[in-house]
Design a protein around this motif. Structure first.
Motif, PDB file in Angstrom:
ATOM      1  N   HIS A 198       0.840  -1.208   0.000  1.00  0.00           N
ATOM      2  CA  HIS A 198       0.000   0.000   0.000  1.00  0.00           C
ATOM      3  C   HIS A 198       0.872   1.253   0.000  1.00  0.00           C
ATOM      4  N   LEU A 199       1.951   1.237   0.799  1.00  0.00           N
ATOM      5  CA  LEU A 199       2.852   2.378   0.859  1.00  0.00           C
ATOM      6  C   LEU A 199       3.474   2.638  -0.509  1.00  0.00           C
ATOM      7  N   LEU A 200       3.914   1.582  -1.174  1.00  0.00           N
ATOM      8  CA  LEU A 200       4.525   1.735  -2.497  1.00  0.00           C
ATOM      9  C   LEU A 200       3.516   2.269  -3.507  1.00  0.00           C
ATOM     10  N   ASN A 201       2.282   1.782  -3.430  1.00  0.00           N
ATOM     11  CA  ASN A 201       1.240   2.255  -4.345  1.00  0.00           C
ATOM     12  C   ASN A 201       0.970   3.748  -4.160  1.00  0.00           C
ATOM     13  N   VAL A 244       2.344   9.446   4.243  1.00  0.00           N
ATOM     14  CA  VAL A 244       2.706   9.515   5.666  1.00  0.00           C
ATOM     15  C   VAL A 244       1.809   8.582   6.477  1.00  0.00           C
ATOM     16  N   PHE A 245       0.530   8.555   6.150  1.00  0.00           N
ATOM     17  CA  PHE A 245      -0.408   7.663   6.845  1.00  0.00           C
ATOM     18  C   PHE A 245       0.016   6.207   6.700  1.00  0.00           C
ATOM     19  N   GLU A 246       0.379   5.801   5.492  1.00  0.00           N
ATOM     20  CA  GLU A 246       0.794   4.419   5.267  1.00  0.00           C
ATOM     21  C   GLU A 246       2.127   4.119   5.956  1.00  0.00           C
ATOM     22  N   ALA A 297       3.053   5.367   8.785  1.00  0.00           N
ATOM     23  CA  ALA A 297       2.689   5.157  10.187  1.00  0.00           C
ATOM     24  C   ALA A 297       2.174   3.743  10.409  1.00  0.00           C
ATOM     25  N   ASP A 298       1.463   3.218   9.420  1.00  0.00           N
ATOM     26  CA  ASP A 298       0.874   1.890   9.534  1.00  0.00           C
ATOM     27  C   ASP A 298       1.923   0.785   9.532  1.00  0.00           C
ATOM     28  N   THR A 299       3.139   1.077   9.048  1.00  0.00           N
ATOM     29  CA  THR A 299       4.192   0.059   8.984  1.00  0.00           C
ATOM     30  C   THR A 299       5.115   0.101  10.197  1.00  0.00           C
ATOM     31  N   ALA A 300       4.952   1.097  11.064  1.00  0.00           N
ATOM     32  CA  ALA A 300       5.835   1.222  12.228  1.00  0.00           C
ATOM     33  C   ALA A 300       5.573   0.113  13.235  1.00  0.00           C
ATOM     34  N   VAL A 301       6.658  -0.473  13.731  1.00  0.00           N
ATOM     35  CA  VAL A 301       6.545  -1.566  14.692  1.00  0.00           C
ATOM     36  C   VAL A 301       6.509  -1.031  16.114  1.00  0.00           C
ATOM     37  N   ASP A 302       7.389  -0.078  16.420  1.00  0.00           N
ATOM     38  CA  ASP A 302       7.451   0.487  17.763  1.00  0.00           C
ATOM     39  C   ASP A 302       6.229   1.368  18.014  1.00  0.00           C
ATOM     40  N   GLY A 352       2.811   6.077  17.138  1.00  0.00           N
ATOM     41  CA  GLY A 352       1.951   7.101  17.722  1.00  0.00           C
ATOM     42  C   GLY A 352       2.303   8.497  17.249  1.00  0.00           C
ATOM     43  N   LEU A 353       3.607   8.786  17.171  1.00  0.00           N
ATOM     44  CA  LEU A 353       4.039  10.107  16.704  1.00  0.00           C
ATOM     45  C   LEU A 353       3.673  10.318  15.241  1.00  0.00           C
ATOM     46  N   LEU A 354       3.781   9.268  14.436  1.00  0.00           N
ATOM     47  CA  LEU A 354       3.398   9.390  13.026  1.00  0.00           C
ATOM     48  C   LEU A 354       1.888   9.566  12.884  1.00  0.00           C
TER      49      LEU A 354
END
Length: 295
Positions: free
Chosen positions: A105-108, A152-154, A156-161, A166-168
């Motif tokens: 999704h991020l790449l798209n 930016v939304f996508e 944030a969705d891939t962040a593990v920590d 949360g910051l994203l």
């Protein structure tokens, strides 16, 4: 033969092996987000420039090319400069994004944003030739801005920590709120410059105000303390009361009651100042994101 085959049998992995691999994976993920943070920051700056260019283009078109000629030219030059910065940041993280994609999704959405950038020169020509209406130009710029915010939304969705995620989340909702503020600036400018708000324009303004507040509520839920304080300082400005007064005029005045067209300039200035301060809050969130990755 049997003995030789047994010599090549791999040893069973231990708990320590998996623990080390887990830490290495976490480290790689954080290093990726440090690189991705440059992309996020460049998007934040580029979106802000898109919004300025959109605002200048609205005034230019609304005045039949008589006003904001120099402002629009300056905005376009800044957008071009920040586009180069974004492309450089994206090039640095390209291998990490494509060798082991973290999200299709991020790449798209990156592809969509890049495609939108390719359409920008044609839009600028139409604006210069006044071959497009102010509302059509607003929609075109807004679609481009939306494409970049979605990246930016996508991310944030891939962040593990969780703290990084949360910051994203805080940042993307702040960016969305600021974009809705920009759209409200355009709607208000159209109404005040024409001397009246019809029912549709008033309803649009009410919707944009309410949508902004929802975005800012989510931002406050996930933002760090310093960024929240900057937000509260922004809301305490005397400017906010004046914006609210003008909002009430746009939302409450009947369609047949004339407004002073000179209010358009004041409205545009107030909302532009507000968006600049929102950008300062945005930068603070991005700084916290970078610091957290380094920690």
């Amino acid at each position: 033969m049997t003995a030789r085959r047994q010599q090549h049998t791999p040893a069973a992995p231990t708990a320590a092996d998996y623990l080390i691999a887990s830490r290495q994976c976490e480290l790689m993920n954080l290093q990726y987000f440090l690189q991705m943070g440059k992309v996020v920051q460049s998007i934040s700056n580029l979106v802000h420039s898109f919004q300025r260019e959109r605002g200048a283009s609205n005034v230019f078109l609304g005045s039949a090319g008589a006003r904001f000629v120099e402002e629009r030219e300056a905005a376009m030059q800044e957008t071009d400069r920040l586009t180069t910065v974004f492309e450089q940041a994206l090039a640095e993280v390209h291998e990490a994004l494509t060798a082991q994609p973290v999200s299709s999704h991020l790449l798209n959405h990156i592809a969509t944003a890049l495609h939108g950038l390719q359409q920008l020169p044609a839009l600028r020509i139409k604006v210069a030739d006044q071959a497009v209406s102010a509302s059509e130009a607003t929609d075109a710029y807004s679609n481009l801005i939306h494409a970049f915010i979605t990246v930016v939304f996508e991310a944030a969705d891939t962040a593990v920590d969780p703290s990084i995620a949360g910051l994203l989340v805080a940042m993307v909702h702040l960016m969305n709120g600021k974009e809705l503020c920009g759209q409200e600036r355009a709607v208000g400018s159209a109404g005040f410059s024409s001397g009246r708000f019809d029912g549709a324009l008033s309803k649009r303004m009410v919707h944009l105000v309410e949508a902004q507040e929802r975005c800012f509520e989510v931002f406050l839920s996930f933002a760090d303390e310093d960024s929240r304080q900057l937000w509260h300082n922004l809301r305490a400005q005397a400017r906010e009361a004046e914006i609210e007064r003008l909002r009430q005029l746009g939302c409450a005045v009947g369609r047949y009651k004339a407004l002073d067209p000179e209010l358009a300039d004041r409205w545009f200035a107030l909302m532009s100042e507000r968006m600049d301060e929102l950008k300062v809050v945005e930068d603070a969130v991005e700084g916290s994101f970078h610091t957290r990755c380094v920690e």
